[in-house]
Write a protein that holds these residues in place. Structure first.
Motif, PDB file in Angstrom:
ATOM      1  N   SER A 319      66.982  56.869  23.768  1.00 55.26           N
ATOM      2  CA  SER A 319      66.671  58.238  23.344  1.00 55.26           C
ATOM      3  C   SER A 319      65.209  58.604  23.512  1.00 55.26           C
ATOM      4  O   SER A 319      64.867  59.791  23.490  1.00 55.26           O
ATOM      5  CB  SER A 319      67.078  58.439  21.882  1.00 55.26           C
ATOM      6  N   LYS A 320      64.331  57.618  23.679  1.00 54.23           N
ATOM      7  CA  LYS A 320      62.895  57.890  23.744  1.00 54.23           C
ATOM      8  C   LYS A 320      62.231  57.071  24.843  1.00 54.23           C
ATOM      9  O   LYS A 320      62.642  55.944  25.129  1.00 54.23           O
ATOM     10  CB  LYS A 320      62.212  57.572  22.414  1.00 54.23           C
ATOM     11  N   LEU A 321      61.206  57.641  25.427  1.00 52.45           N
ATOM     12  CA  LEU A 321      60.350  56.935  26.369  1.00 52.45           C
ATOM     13  C   LEU A 321      58.925  57.066  25.872  1.00 52.45           C
ATOM     14  O   LEU A 321      58.458  58.171  25.588  1.00 52.45           O
ATOM     15  CB  LEU A 321      60.474  57.521  27.775  1.00 52.45           C
ATOM     16  N   ALA A 322      58.231  55.938  25.741  1.00 52.18           N
ATOM     17  CA  ALA A 322      56.846  55.936  25.250  1.00 52.18           C
ATOM     18  C   ALA A 322      55.894  55.545  26.361  1.00 52.18           C
ATOM     19  O   ALA A 322      56.228  54.724  27.226  1.00 52.18           O
ATOM     20  CB  ALA A 322      56.708  54.977  24.072  1.00 52.18           C
ATOM     21  N   ALA A 323      54.701  56.132  26.321  1.00 53.87           N
ATOM     22  CA  ALA A 323      53.644  55.789  27.275  1.00 53.87           C
ATOM     23  C   ALA A 323      52.357  55.555  26.512  1.00 53.87           C
ATOM     24  O   ALA A 323      52.007  56.316  25.606  1.00 53.87           O
ATOM     25  CB  ALA A 323      53.456  56.897  28.300  1.00 53.87           C
ATOM     26  N   GLY A 324      51.638  54.503  26.889  1.00 55.38           N
ATOM     27  CA  GLY A 324      50.320  54.229  26.344  1.00 55.38           C
ATOM     28  C   GLY A 324      49.269  54.530  27.394  1.00 55.38           C
ATOM     29  O   GLY A 324      49.436  54.168  28.569  1.00 55.38           O
ATOM     30  N   LEU A 325      48.173  55.185  26.985  1.00 55.80           N
ATOM     31  CA  LEU A 325      47.193  55.696  27.943  1.00 55.80           C
ATOM     32  C   LEU A 325      45.845  54.998  27.810  1.00 55.80           C
ATOM     33  O   LEU A 325      45.559  54.334  26.812  1.00 55.80           O
ATOM     34  CB  LEU A 325      47.016  57.202  27.749  1.00 55.80           C
ATOM     35  N   ASP A 326      45.002  55.209  28.820  1.00 56.01           N
ATOM     36  CA  ASP A 326      43.691  54.570  28.821  1.00 56.01           C
ATOM     37  C   ASP A 326      42.759  55.156  27.778  1.00 56.01           C
ATOM     38  O   ASP A 326      41.781  54.524  27.394  1.00 56.01           O
ATOM     39  CB  ASP A 326      43.052  54.667  30.208  1.00 56.01           C
ATOM     40  N   ASP A 327      43.045  56.378  27.283  1.00 61.27           N
ATOM     41  CA  ASP A 327      42.189  56.975  26.261  1.00 61.27           C
ATOM     42  C   ASP A 327      42.624  56.609  24.847  1.00 61.27           C
ATOM     43  O   ASP A 327      42.097  57.130  23.871  1.00 61.27           O
ATOM     44  CB  ASP A 327      42.131  58.494  26.413  1.00 61.27           C
ATOM     45  N   GLY A 328      43.605  55.734  24.719  1.00 61.52           N
ATOM     46  CA  GLY A 328      44.046  55.260  23.413  1.00 61.52           C
ATOM     47  C   GLY A 328      45.219  56.010  22.818  1.00 61.52           C
ATOM     48  O   GLY A 328      45.721  55.638  21.762  1.00 61.52           O
ATOM     49  N   ARG A 329      45.678  57.074  23.497  1.00 56.32           N
ATOM     50  CA  ARG A 329      46.809  57.823  22.972  1.00 56.32           C
ATOM     51  C   ARG A 329      48.140  57.153  23.298  1.00 56.32           C
ATOM     52  O   ARG A 329      48.251  56.395  24.269  1.00 56.32           O
ATOM     53  CB  ARG A 329      46.847  59.237  23.552  1.00 56.32           C
ATOM     54  N   ILE A 330      49.143  57.469  22.480  1.00 49.23           N
ATOM     55  CA  ILE A 330      50.532  57.135  22.761  1.00 49.23           C
ATOM     56  C   ILE A 330      51.313  58.442  22.761  1.00 49.23           C
ATOM     57  O   ILE A 330      51.166  59.262  21.849  1.00 49.23           O
ATOM     58  CB  ILE A 330      51.117  56.179  21.708  1.00 49.23           C
ATOM     59  N   ILE A 331      52.124  58.647  23.792  1.00 53.55           N
ATOM     60  CA  ILE A 331      52.975  59.826  23.881  1.00 53.55           C
ATOM     61  C   ILE A 331      54.424  59.370  23.909  1.00 53.55           C
ATOM     62  O   ILE A 331      54.772  58.418  24.622  1.00 53.55           O
ATOM     63  CB  ILE A 331      52.660  60.662  25.131  1.00 53.55           C
ATOM     64  N   VAL A 332      55.270  60.033  23.134  1.00 48.72           N
ATOM     65  CA  VAL A 332      56.697  59.710  23.081  1.00 48.72           C
ATOM     66  C   VAL A 332      57.486  60.950  23.480  1.00 48.72           C
ATOM     67  O   VAL A 332      57.272  62.036  22.926  1.00 48.72           O
ATOM     68  CB  VAL A 332      57.112  59.241  21.671  1.00 48.72           C
ATOM     69  N   TRP A 333      58.397  60.781  24.447  1.00 49.24           N
ATOM     70  CA  TRP A 333      59.244  61.865  24.914  1.00 49.24           C
ATOM     71  C   TRP A 333      60.681  61.684  24.432  1.00 49.24           C
ATOM     72  O   TRP A 333      61.169  60.547  24.325  1.00 49.24           O
ATOM     73  CB  TRP A 333      59.277  61.943  26.438  1.00 49.24           C
ATOM     74  N   ASP A 334      61.341  62.784  24.186  1.00 47.93           N
ATOM     75  CA  ASP A 334      62.784  62.807  23.959  1.00 47.93           C
ATOM     76  C   ASP A 334      63.450  62.827  25.337  1.00 47.93           C
ATOM     77  O   ASP A 334      63.263  63.766  26.109  1.00 47.93           O
ATOM     78  CB  ASP A 334      63.157  64.063  23.169  1.00 47.93           C
ATOM     79  N   THR A 335      64.229  61.795  25.655  1.00 45.25           N
ATOM     80  CA  THR A 335      64.764  61.692  27.010  1.00 45.25           C
ATOM     81  C   THR A 335      65.915  62.654  27.283  1.00 45.25           C
ATOM     82  O   THR A 335      66.327  62.805  28.438  1.00 45.25           O
ATOM     83  CB  THR A 335      65.228  60.253  27.292  1.00 45.25           C
ATOM     84  N   ALA A 336      66.440  63.301  26.259  1.00 41.93           N
ATOM     85  CA  ALA A 336      67.491  64.299  26.481  1.00 41.93           C
ATOM     86  C   ALA A 336      66.906  65.577  27.077  1.00 41.93           C
ATOM     87  O   ALA A 336      67.493  66.195  27.969  1.00 41.93           O
ATOM     88  CB  ALA A 336      68.220  64.606  25.182  1.00 41.93           C
TER      89      ALA A 336
END
Length: 379
Positions: A319-336
């Protein structure tokens, strides 16, 4: 992760002692090695139910109106919630959540591996490899952790792949690799836990049976360091990626390359959806996350430029895809809908790895800021 292929020769030269071989066989559930084309499922004791939980107040809300593509200001220390006490003294390079959900493993650039209880945030185990960590991954349905890295530190010889049974604090086996390989950057178990695929420097991907030490395949399709290796949940596909932007998907029933994808950007990480129909790749420089159709290799969705060195992790429930970035953020998407579900100012430096709890409720992140954090995504 995406795959590069060019199957070549089978390796020899991996030596196992009968004592260590027996220990691994017992940990995996017993039995002899399967024929390469169709390994039988491994019988293992039923895993205990997941018992996880981050500390109170371990989450922060995303800044109102924050968009994934914007360059954020550094988050105040009080907003960087979810921090586990920083016992690592150097950047944390790898992270892995145990199959039963009760342990979280983290490894740093000095070679120190720590095992955490994610419910109490207490350190419950420690293993000193002696040099940097390339990758950590758990053998399915066991308490055995694979620890990978380099073959030597100065004049000291090291085991490039170690299987460590965390429950009893014992190394149950070590694996050597061909002389030409100096570093193992990524390892991935097949779903039944019998087969390991590892990437090396120089760029060789080798696939071997953990119960016999027999090498089944050696792939040499990549021309640069292999930075990503990921096995599909059904064991049919292996994806590999490199800094040149090549992703190769291998059919592991035949040992042949299924197809190759060429990107204009380096591949940082690859993650499969649990239904095996799609996989995602995080890139190095333009910061894109691309979702691919497994059967065709076609791009079905692109999440645009986020930063550099993007690491990705698909939740077990898809249900979710997470990404970690070089600036320290984490973004989580709803895959639907592929809408942004959450943005966290997680770390003060690059996010190096992500790991989901088996129930898809908690997300752990590791960073070059020497910390590990656990996030409750229900809040």
């Amino acid at each position: 992760m995406e795959v590069k292929r060019s199957l070549r020769r089978r390796l020899t030269g991996i030596s196992l002692s009968i004592f260590f071989m027996a220990a691994v066989i017992l940990a995996c559930g017993g039995g002899s090695a399967p024929p390469p084309t169709s390994p039988p499922p491994t019988e293992v004791p039923e895993a205990a139910p997941a018992v996880v939980g981050p500390p109170p107040g371990s989450d922060v809300e995303a800044e109102p109106g924050e968009e994934p593509g914007e360059e954020p200001a550094a988050a105040p220390e009080e907003e960087q919630a979810g921090r586990i006490p920083p016992h690592h003294s150097l950047p944390v390079e790898a992270l892995a959540w145990s199959p039963d959900g009760t342990m979280l493993a983290s490894g740093d650039s000095k070679g120190m591996v720590l095992i955490w209880n994610p419910a109490t945030l207490e350190t419950i185990g420690m293993y000193d490899r002696g040099d940097g960590i390339g990758d950590l991954t758990w053998m399915p349905n066991t308490s055995i952790l694979a620890v990978a890295g380099g073959k030597a530190f100065h004049d000291i010889e090291l085991d490039p792949i170690v299987l460590w049974d965390v429950r009893v604090d014992s190394v149950v086996h070590t694996y050597n690799v061909p002389e030409k390989i100096s570093w193992i950057d990524d390892v991935s178990f097949s779903p039944d836990g019998r087969i390991v695929a590892g990437s090396g420097v120089p760029p060789v991907i080798y696939v071997f049976d953990v119960t016999t030490g027999e090498t089944w395949y050696e792939f040499e399709a990549h021309e640069d360091q292999v930075t990503a290796v990921a096995w599909s949940y059904d064991g049919t596909w292996l994806a590999t990626g490199d800094p040149d932007g090549r992703i190769i998907v291998w059919n592991m029933d035949t040992g042949e390359m299924a197809y190759e994808i060429s990107l204009e950007d380096g591949v940082q990480s690859i993650t499969w959806a649990a239904d095996t129909w799609h996989f995602a790749a995080g890139t190095d420089y333009n910061g894109e996350v691309r979702i691919y159709d497994t059967l065709t290799g076609d791009v079905v969705h692109t999440l645009p430029g986020l930063g550099t060195r993007v690491v990705v992790a698909w939740s077990p429930d898809i249900s979710k895809l997470a990404a970690g970035l070089d600036d320290g953020r984490i973004i989580v998407w709803d895959t639907a809908s592929w809408g942004v579900e959450r943005v966290e100012f997680a770390h003060s430096n690059t996010v190096t790895d992500l790991a989901w709890s088996p129930d898809s409720i908690f997300l752990a992140s590791a960073s070059e800021d020497q910390s590990v954090k656990v996030w409750d995504l229900r809040e």
